[in-house]
Enzyme design. Structure first.
Site, mmCIF file in Angstrom:
data_model
loop_
_atom_site.group_PDB
_atom_site.id
_atom_site.type_symbol
_atom_site.label_atom_id
_atom_site.label_comp_id
_atom_site.label_asym_id
_atom_site.label_seq_id
_atom_site.Cartn_x
_atom_site.Cartn_y
_atom_site.Cartn_z
ATOM 1 N N HIS A 64 0.799 -1.216 0.000
ATOM 2 C CA HIS A 64 0.000 0.000 0.000
ATOM 3 C C HIS A 64 0.836 1.272 0.000
ATOM 4 O O HIS A 64 0.296 2.365 -0.182
ATOM 5 C CB HIS A 64 -0.964 0.000 1.189
ATOM 6 C CG HIS A 64 -2.080 -0.988 1.042
ATOM 7 N ND1 HIS A 64 -3.034 -0.882 0.060
ATOM 8 C CD2 HIS A 64 -2.395 -2.109 1.735
ATOM 9 C CE1 HIS A 64 -3.896 -1.886 0.160
ATOM 10 N NE2 HIS A 64 -3.515 -2.653 1.161
ATOM 11 N N ARG A 86 6.913 -5.652 3.442
ATOM 12 C CA ARG A 86 5.718 -6.310 2.940
ATOM 13 C C ARG A 86 5.764 -6.142 1.433
ATOM 14 O O ARG A 86 5.716 -5.031 0.911
ATOM 15 C CB ARG A 86 4.435 -5.706 3.500
ATOM 16 C CG ARG A 86 3.195 -6.381 2.870
ATOM 17 C CD ARG A 86 1.911 -6.112 3.603
ATOM 18 N NE ARG A 86 1.454 -4.734 3.469
ATOM 19 C CZ ARG A 86 0.238 -4.323 3.890
ATOM 20 N NH1 ARG A 86 -0.602 -5.185 4.465
ATOM 21 N NH2 ARG A 86 -0.115 -3.058 3.757
ATOM 22 N N GLU A 92 -5.898 -12.628 5.511
ATOM 23 C CA GLU A 92 -6.722 -11.424 5.458
ATOM 24 C C GLU A 92 -8.002 -11.610 4.632
ATOM 25 O O GLU A 92 -8.694 -10.633 4.326
ATOM 26 C CB GLU A 92 -5.901 -10.263 4.891
ATOM 27 C CG GLU A 92 -5.191 -10.583 3.583
ATOM 28 C CD GLU A 92 -4.239 -9.489 3.146
ATOM 29 O OE1 GLU A 92 -4.451 -8.321 3.546
ATOM 30 O OE2 GLU A 92 -3.289 -9.788 2.392
ATOM 31 N N ASP A 151 -8.844 -5.991 6.224
ATOM 32 C CA ASP A 151 -9.366 -6.760 5.091
ATOM 33 C C ASP A 151 -10.161 -7.973 5.559
ATOM 34 O O ASP A 151 -11.159 -8.341 4.947
ATOM 35 C CB ASP A 151 -8.219 -7.199 4.176
ATOM 36 C CG ASP A 151 -7.726 -6.062 3.302
ATOM 37 O OD1 ASP A 151 -8.558 -5.241 2.872
ATOM 38 O OD2 ASP A 151 -6.518 -5.978 3.057
#
Length: 250
Positions: free
Chosen positions: A46, A71, A147, A173
């Site tokens: 993100h 990540r 998630e 999520d």
């Protein structure tokens, strides 16, 4: 090879805390890493930046005692290889929904014979040490994100994938998949699911981490028995502290 202090903390049953950098700036990464965290995670899923921007961020984190984590943006051998070559000491991989997904992720993080990671001159050898190749497979941390409803349903199978170190829960999520708001951190349904995942991880001797959207949630996750807690992103913490100071002065 340089020690992965997260593994040491996990072995000692001590909670580890990770900072979370979602802005592609090496100075910010260095500031966060100097804040006392055990690790700092560079977020390419993100975060609005690429691998090229992640490299100086990992270099900045490496000037501190914090373990450099990433990540990745997706379960891609090419991207994961580059991030490990850049000196990441652990990878959180999003959207792991099946044991096959987890196996592909683990293979991307390991040299042969366990995996398919390619060997080549890289910064990881400078950060890890001259014996990096010998010990990398046992040092690099692999955490699969749970998630989705599918990932939650397959969590036990995912946790049984050999050489997967553990799971990292994406509560927003997962809440959305359960028909809840992304910040429904206090709901019984979400917290029951989180407790189930913690119990499964502990049953299989694997680590479990989570992103905590609020400090109340972070404290609760500590009580749940998490090994790793992220108490908010760089953006969240900057906004929260700014709002606190403004409110005090108004």
């Amino acid at each position: 090879m340089r020690e992965n202090r997260l593994r040491t903390l996990f072995a000692q049953k001590k909670l580890a805390l990770s900072g979370w950098v979602s802005m592609g700036n090496s100075l910010l990464a260095e500031v966060v890493a100097n804040g006392g965290y055990d690790a700092v995670t560079v977020d390419l899923q993100h975060g609005l930046f690429s691998v090229e921007s992640a490299i100086p961020m990992l270099q900045a984190i490496s000037t501190t005692d914090a373990v450099p984590l990433v990540r990745c943006s997706e379960n891609s051998l090419g991207e994961i290889n580059k991030l490990l070559d850049a000196g990441a000491y652990g990878v959180i991989c999003p959207l792991i929904n099946t044991a096959d997904d987890a196996e592909r992720f683990v293979r991307a993080c390991h040299y042969s014979p366990r995996g398919g990671r390619s060997y080549g001159p890289a910064r990881g050898f400078m950060y890890g040490g001259p014996d990096y190749f010998t010990h990398a497979n046992r040092t690099i941390l692999t955490l699969a994100m749970i998630e989705t409803n599918e990932g939650y349903a397959n969590a036990e199978a995912i946790l049984q994938v050999p050489d997967l170190d553990g799971i990292f829960i994406g509560p927003s999520d997962l809440a959305i998949e359960m028909g809840l708001a992304p910040d429904a951190y206090e709901t019984r349904e979400l917290n029951d699911a989180i407790r189930t995942l913690v119990a499964l991880a502990q049953k299989h001797g694997k680590y479990v981490g989570i992103f905590a959207g609020t400090m109340d949630m972070a404290q609760r996750m500590k009580e749940f028995g998490m090994d790793l807690v992220v108490p908010g992103t760089d953006i969240q913490q900057i906004k929260a502290e700014g709002a606190r100071r403004i409110a005090a002065l108004r």
